[in-house]
Design an enzyme around this catalytic site. Structure first.
Site, PDB file in Angstrom:
ATOM      1  N   ARG A  41      13.352   1.149   9.678  1.00 43.52           N
ATOM      2  CA  ARG A  41      13.664   0.002   8.819  1.00 43.52           C
ATOM      3  C   ARG A  41      15.100  -0.484   9.017  1.00 43.52           C
ATOM      4  O   ARG A  41      15.383  -1.667   8.819  1.00 43.52           O
ATOM      5  CB  ARG A  41      13.414   0.379   7.349  1.00 43.52           C
ATOM      6  CG  ARG A  41      11.934   0.376   7.000  1.00 43.52           C
ATOM      7  CD  ARG A  41      11.690   0.806   5.574  1.00 43.52           C
ATOM      8  NE  ARG A  41      10.294   0.617   5.215  1.00 43.52           N
ATOM      9  CZ  ARG A  41       9.713   1.196   4.186  1.00 43.52           C
ATOM     10  NH1 ARG A  41      10.406   2.007   3.412  1.00 43.52           N
ATOM     11  NH2 ARG A  41       8.436   0.973   3.914  1.00 43.52           N
ATOM     12  N   LYS A 206      -6.385   6.900  -1.022  1.00 48.78           N
ATOM     13  CA  LYS A 206      -7.189   6.448  -2.156  1.00 48.78           C
ATOM     14  C   LYS A 206      -7.874   5.111  -1.908  1.00 48.78           C
ATOM     15  O   LYS A 206      -7.249   4.152  -1.460  1.00 48.78           O
ATOM     16  CB  LYS A 206      -6.311   6.334  -3.404  1.00 48.78           C
ATOM     17  CG  LYS A 206      -5.767   7.663  -3.905  1.00 48.78           C
ATOM     18  CD  LYS A 206      -4.949   7.457  -5.172  1.00 48.78           C
ATOM     19  CE  LYS A 206      -4.438   8.777  -5.724  1.00 48.78           C
ATOM     20  NZ  LYS A 206      -3.644   8.576  -6.968  1.00 48.78           N
ATOM     21  N   GLY A 356       4.292   1.080   6.268  1.00 52.90           N
ATOM     22  CA  GLY A 356       4.125   2.322   5.522  1.00 52.90           C
ATOM     23  C   GLY A 356       3.882   3.529   6.414  1.00 52.90           C
ATOM     24  O   GLY A 356       4.543   3.727   7.434  1.00 52.90           O
ATOM     25  N   GLY A 380       2.784  -2.205   1.422  1.00 52.54           N
ATOM     26  CA  GLY A 380       2.258  -2.876   0.237  1.00 52.54           C
ATOM     27  C   GLY A 380       2.333  -4.378   0.331  1.00 52.54           C
ATOM     28  O   GLY A 380       1.405  -5.095  -0.051  1.00 52.54           O
TER      29      GLY A 380
END
Length: 399
Positions: A41, A206, A356, A380
């Site tokens: 990043r 998830k 991510g 996200g």
């Protein structure tokens, strides 16, 4: 996209002007040593910072790191980032010990043309993430005082309605940095008219985290390949037992409905690597996806699944990948993620890695980043963009 970009600002001249840059320097740190374990990043914002430095701007960089509770916390200090940023820029980065206090003011005031300062973690101030508009606005006023212009180059934060992302642009002339502009250009290709076949690979733990993007993508993709921990809830929805694997029981019926509505677009694992414990040295072997022993948990997709997924990817012309296929941090359970990543690089397709953990996996597994079309810095944010949501940081730049 009606957003002014960095070239517009540079064209107006920035020499001697203070430019406040919102970057995403939320890098992982080793818990013991405090050293940066992945500087991806930091590297991503270098084109914007280097352009401003070369143009003679006084560059004031701000960012968050981790999730401190609105007060200073040494474990989330950006000081190590200042050191690494200076190494990559080839010049010292002046570090402010606070965000908008005395140290920040004196550091910014002391900048010469072409120099860079980094403010301390934005989230050390509760105004950054406050849901109260007045509290957030007051903090934004203090930040905006450090700049004559504002550049947002923090794509990983544009889905947050935070002071530095949403409120500061309303107070200063504002543009999108090189990174944000590239991210939006790439993702707009996926939401517009992608070249087909369009294949999406989703992993991670998830289903609930990815439900909205699955709902949004199902009508538009040709194939949706599902691995990672989330696959076990889908396998359960097919009537298979999943042992002690990660399972969201409350999502089983939702997954069953998705499978019924998908028209065969969704591909699930046919075999998995099942272990007797969540540990790097756990006893493990490959079992059919419909034959996971009751005392074992799946920690990776198996080789037959990799081959099947790779076959689907080999036909693709557009690929989006978000989420690892297994616990890639443990060598025994990294083969699925590695296999899918390698299959993506071999495909004659425009490929986007959705930030991510996927981006971290590419680097951790030593894969060539240049062999992917684009590696996003915002997991996200990229998912919410594909869902069709309004991203507060992008909306603020458009205004």
């Amino acid at each position: 996209m009606s957003i002014r970009n960095l070239d517009d600002l540079l064209g107006e001249g920035v020499s001697g002007r203070r430019v406040l840059v919102r970057a995403d320097l939320n890098v992982p740190l080793d818990k013991q040593s405090g050293e940066i374990t992945d500087d991806g990043r930091i590297r991503a914002v270098l084109p914007t910072l280097s352009a401003l430095v070369q143009a003679g701007a006084k560059v004031v960089v701000c960012s968050h790191l981790g999730r401190p509770k609105g007060a200073p916390d040494p474990q989330f200090s950006l000081r190590p980032v200042a050191g690494r940023l200076g190494e990559l820029l080839g010049a010292p980065v002046h570090f402010a010990e606070d965000t908008v206090g005395d140290s920040a003011r004196s550091t910014v005031e002391g900048l010469a043309d072409g120099q860079v300062a980094l403010l301390e973690n934005l989230r050390f101030n509760k105004g950054e993430t406050s849901k109260d508009d007045a509290e957030r606005g007051a903090f934004a006023d203090q930040l905006a005082a450090f700049g004559d212009a504002y550049v947002d180059d923090a794509f990983g934060a544009v889905h947050r309605k935070h002071a530095s992302v949403y409120d500061v642009p309303a107070r200063l002339p504002h543009v999108a940095g090189r990174l944000v502009l590239r991210e939006v250009e790439v993702l707009s290709k996926l939401t517009g008219d992608p070249e087909r076949p369009y294949v999406v690979v989703l992993g991670g733990s998830k289903v609930s985290d990815k439900l909205a993007v699955i709902e949004a993508l199902l009508p538009t993709v040709d194939r949706l390949l599902i691995g990672g921990g989330m696959c076990f809830t889908f396998l359960k929805a097919q009537g298979h037992e999943v042992g002690t694997s990660l399972l969201e029981e409350e999502m089983v019926e939702t997954c069953r409905n998705l499978l019924e509505r998908s028209g065969g677009k969704i591909l699930l694992p046919v075999d998995v690597v099942a272990a007797d414990a969540f540990a790097p040295d756990a006893t493990h072997d490959t079992v059919p996806a419909d034959g996971i022993p009751s005392h074992r948990l799946g920690l990776d997709i198996g080789p037959e699944t990799v081959a099947g997924f790779a076959a689907a990817l080999s036909q693709a012309k557009t690929i989006f990948w978000n989420g690892p296929m297994g616990v890639f941090e443990m060598a025994a359970f990294a083969n699925g993620t590695r296999g899918i990543a390698e299959a993506i690089t071999k495909a004659d397709a425009f490929s986007v890695v959705g930030g991510g953990d996927s981006a971290a996996a590419v680097r951790a597994l030593g894969l060539d980043e240049s062999s992917f079309g684009h590696i996003s810095t915002g997991g996200g944010a990229s998912l919410e963009y594909l869902e069709g949501k309004t991203l507060p940081g992008i909306a603020a730049l458009e205004s």
